[in-house]
Scaffold this active site. Structure first.
Site, PDB file in Angstrom:
ATOM      1  N   GLY A  14       0.835  -1.210   0.000  1.00 11.55           N
ATOM      2  CA  GLY A  14       0.000   0.000   0.000  1.00 11.55           C
ATOM      3  C   GLY A  14       0.856   1.240   0.000  1.00 11.55           C
ATOM      4  O   GLY A  14       1.389   1.629   1.042  1.00 11.55           O
ATOM      5  N   ASN A 113      -6.886   2.854   9.580  1.00 14.43           N
ATOM      6  CA  ASN A 113      -7.876   3.232  10.599  1.00 14.43           C
ATOM      7  C   ASN A 113      -8.996   2.194  10.674  1.00 14.43           C
ATOM      8  O   ASN A 113     -10.173   2.515  10.500  1.00 14.43           O
ATOM      9  CB  ASN A 113      -8.468   4.615  10.283  1.00 14.43           C
ATOM     10  N   SER A 138      -0.810   8.071  13.579  1.00 13.93           N
ATOM     11  CA  SER A 138      -1.348   9.430  13.520  1.00 13.93           C
ATOM     12  C   SER A 138      -0.243  10.403  13.150  1.00 13.93           C
ATOM     13  O   SER A 138       0.918  10.215  13.499  1.00 13.93           O
ATOM     14  CB  SER A 138      -1.956   9.837  14.870  1.00 13.93           C
ATOM     15  N   LYS A 210      -6.816   4.958  18.953  1.00 13.78           N
ATOM     16  CA  LYS A 210      -6.693   5.851  17.790  1.00 13.78           C
ATOM     17  C   LYS A 210      -8.057   6.420  17.407  1.00 13.78           C
ATOM     18  O   LYS A 210      -8.172   7.586  16.997  1.00 13.78           O
ATOM     19  CB  LYS A 210      -6.088   5.078  16.608  1.00 13.78           C
ATOM     20  N   HIS A 213      -8.672   9.159  19.769  1.00 10.33           N
ATOM     21  CA  HIS A 213      -7.784  10.249  19.331  1.00 10.33           C
ATOM     22  C   HIS A 213      -8.449  11.059  18.233  1.00 10.33           C
ATOM     23  O   HIS A 213      -8.474  12.296  18.268  1.00 10.33           O
ATOM     24  CB  HIS A 213      -6.465   9.648  18.830  1.00 10.33           C
ATOM     25  N   ASN A 214      -9.010  10.364  17.241  1.00 14.33           N
ATOM     26  CA  ASN A 214      -9.650  11.056  16.121  1.00 14.33           C
ATOM     27  C   ASN A 214     -10.921  11.777  16.563  1.00 14.33           C
ATOM     28  O   ASN A 214     -11.262  12.837  16.030  1.00 14.33           O
ATOM     29  CB  ASN A 214      -9.963  10.071  15.000  1.00 14.33           C
ATOM     30  N   GLU A 217      -9.785  14.847  18.041  1.00 17.52           N
ATOM     31  CA  GLU A 217      -9.350  15.680  16.912  1.00 17.52           C
ATOM     32  C   GLU A 217     -10.545  16.409  16.291  1.00 17.52           C
ATOM     33  O   GLU A 217     -10.465  17.613  15.995  1.00 17.52           O
ATOM     34  CB  GLU A 217      -8.661  14.791  15.883  1.00 17.52           C
ATOM     35  N   TYR A 218     -11.650  15.694  16.078  1.00 15.66           N
ATOM     36  CA  TYR A 218     -12.867  16.322  15.554  1.00 15.66           C
ATOM     37  C   TYR A 218     -13.273  17.501  16.437  1.00 15.66           C
ATOM     38  O   TYR A 218     -13.593  18.591  15.956  1.00 15.66           O
ATOM     39  CB  TYR A 218     -14.018  15.307  15.542  1.00 15.66           C
ATOM     40  N   ARG A 315     -20.226  18.803  11.329  1.00 10.44           N
ATOM     41  CA  ARG A 315     -19.855  18.419   9.961  1.00 10.44           C
ATOM     42  C   ARG A 315     -21.091  17.986   9.176  1.00 10.44           C
ATOM     43  O   ARG A 315     -21.216  18.292   7.980  1.00 10.44           O
ATOM     44  CB  ARG A 315     -18.818  17.298   9.993  1.00 10.44           C
TER      45      ARG A 315
END
Length: 510
Positions: A14, A113, A138, A210, A213-214, A217-218, A315
């Site tokens: 990848g 993810n 990240s 994670k 974490h995201n 982040e949002y 969002r």
């Protein structure tokens, strides 16, 4: 030296933006990589970039045209890193590697993810074929290239093999100051400092961390965007003026990667019109799922995370551009008064404190969610260690995380971040400005869902008596759901035969 005589340290599948940069990061740190992608163009691109940046004179990245060739180019037992989209593509690659002859003691590391429950299921599914190890990454493309934050989980045996590699390529932090040791040039290696990579726990734990974490982040991004909205629409400031304010804020307690890049975004001008590019970007935001997953998980485990959820909703509502355009001509706001220069200065200070306080609440929600999830799933999470690995290399890296690390160093069993003395003091000193900033935005008709939900969270946490007593009465009235009483032993349930006509009640111990 020909390619077929090389036995590489690591296989890599990848070669998109993240994959390519991780490969080059691994190469900088002394590892030889056998690289494969379904697109030969991507394989050739990463080889070419390695040749351009490589000063050793010896190739470090070797291209492969098939899974079989990839395995043949690796030292045994094989170590293979995946950087492919979450979901079905991960399983497809795993099946292809099984067909190519992967062995039970080989390790496959999923760096995407992936949803954490999928990771748990995959470990069981493939345990007789190979060792599946996961390591969330990240930091975006820059982090992947020069040092990401890494959240590995799975087999402890696999971690023992992976650890030297991961600690080599991870971002590093000065242990004395908690500040990042920045690596910005190809070929540069930082061997000192604390690596932002630490074993999280069993399968799924790393991807769960994670995911949270995201979610944080949002929330962090939305909090900054709401402050921008107030400064732009409420105070009438230009993008350059807002960038100046954000830059000043970034030199204090709001020092963070997200604040730093917000300054750059606000200053960037369109090459054809010299207009701030942010003013030309359509105000419709997308989301890839991790914020949604975090909000859903918070509901499943019963952990309040309203600021993270509100960031997801923000969002979502932004995507209804046509509806908002129509509503802007039909739904009335209020008349607003001009703001004096003296008032502007006060409001800017209030917004600073509002961001800081809301940020504390968003992190508190995220860490409490991880704590409750760990209890539910039998994980032992080291929250001080998690805070440490987020101090550099990741999207939510911030000076603020040093304070979180210290909070868990003081009390590893801390129930909620807001109960640490440092955070209690900071919130107490700044809450008035927080409230005033939200009041101003509300009276201007400017939505501040994240800032406001964080304040509601703070007030709810500090409120000894909430109106859930009335709520329980309502539930018992229409559904006989029962309730506990403050004047009776804990755990005993009661039901009332309610009568709205004569107010007669009969208490029944359930």
């Amino acid at each position: 030296m020909t390619q077929d005589k090389i036995l590489c340290d690591i296989g890599f599948i990848g070669l998109g933006v993240m994959g390519k940069n991780l490969v080059l990061n691994l190469a900088d740190n002394g590892f030889n990589i056998a690289a494969f992608d379904l697109s030969d163009e991507k394989v050739q691109a990463v080889k070419a970039q390695d040749e351009a940046e490589n000063t050793t004179g010896t190739p470090r990245v070797y291209g492969c045209s098939s899974y079989t060739e990839l395995l043949s180019q690796l030292k045994a037992p094989h170590l293979i890193v995946l950087s492919v989209p979450a979901g079905a593509p991960v399983d497809q690659v795993c099946e292809n590697l099984i067909g190519a002859g992967i062995q039970p003691d080989d390790i496959i590391i999923d760096t995407g993810n992936s949803l954490w429950v999928d990771t748990v299921a995959r470990e069981q599914k493939y345990k007789s074929n190979f060792l599946l190890f996961s390591s969330a990454v990240s930091g975006g493309e820059v982090g992947a290239r020069f040092g990401p934050a890494l959240m590995p989980s799975g087999s402890p045996y696999a971690w023992a093999r992976v650890r030297p590699i991961w600690e080599a390529i991870a971002a590093k932090v000065d242990p004395a100051t908690g500040k990042p040791l920045e690596r910005t040039q190809p070929g540069q290696v930082i061997s000192e400092g604390e690596p932002c990579a630490a074993y999280i726990g069993p399968a799924g734990a790393g991807h769960y961390v994670k995911m949270v974490h995201n979610g944080i982040e949002y929330a962090d991004m939305q909090i900054i965007c709401e402050a921008y909205h107030v400064l732009k629409s409420g105070l009438g400031l230009s993008c350059d003026e807002i960038a100046d304010i954000f830059e000043e804020w970034n030199n204090g307690p709001l020092d963070s990667y997200l604040m730093e890049i917000s300054v750059e975004v606000l200053r960037h001008k369109s090459s054809d019109t010299n207009t701030p590019i942010v003013e030309l970007i359509l105000d419709k935001a997308g989301q890839k799922g991790t914020g949604l997953w975090t909000a859903m998980s918070s509901l499943e485990v019963g952990c309040p995370a309203p600021t993270i959820a509100q960031a997801v909703y923000a969002r979502s509502i932004s995507s209804f551009k046509d509806l908002r355009t129509q509503a802007s001509t039909q739904l009335q706001g209020i008349e607003v008064s001009p703001v004096s220069d003296a008032e502007k200065a006060q409001l800017i200070e209030q917004l600073h404190d509002a961001i800081y306080c809301a940020k504390m609440c968003a992190y508190a929600q995220g860490f409490q969610l991880m704590k409750l999830a760990a209890k539910e799933h039998g994980w032992t999470l080291d929250f001080g260690s998690i805070a440490k690995i987020w101090r550099a290399g990741c999207i939510i890296r911030a000076a603020f995380l040093q304070s979180i690390t210290e909070a868990f160093d003081r009390n590893e069993n801390l129930e909620n971040l807001l109960l640490d003395d440092f955070f209690t003091q900071q919130l107490g000193e700044r809450q008035l400005n927080w409230r005033k900033g939200i009041c101003f935005a509300t009276m201007q008709g400017i939505p501040t869902g994240a800032l406001s939900s964080a304040l509601a969270y703070y007030d709810s946490v500090r409120c000894e008596t909430l109106p859930a007593n009335l709520l329980q009465g309502q539930r018992d009235f229409f559904g006989a759901h029962t309730f506990e009483r403050t004047d009776k032993p804990a755990g005993k349930k009661y039901h009332v035969e309610w009568s709205t006509k004569d107010r007669a009640t009969i208490a029944i111990d359930s």
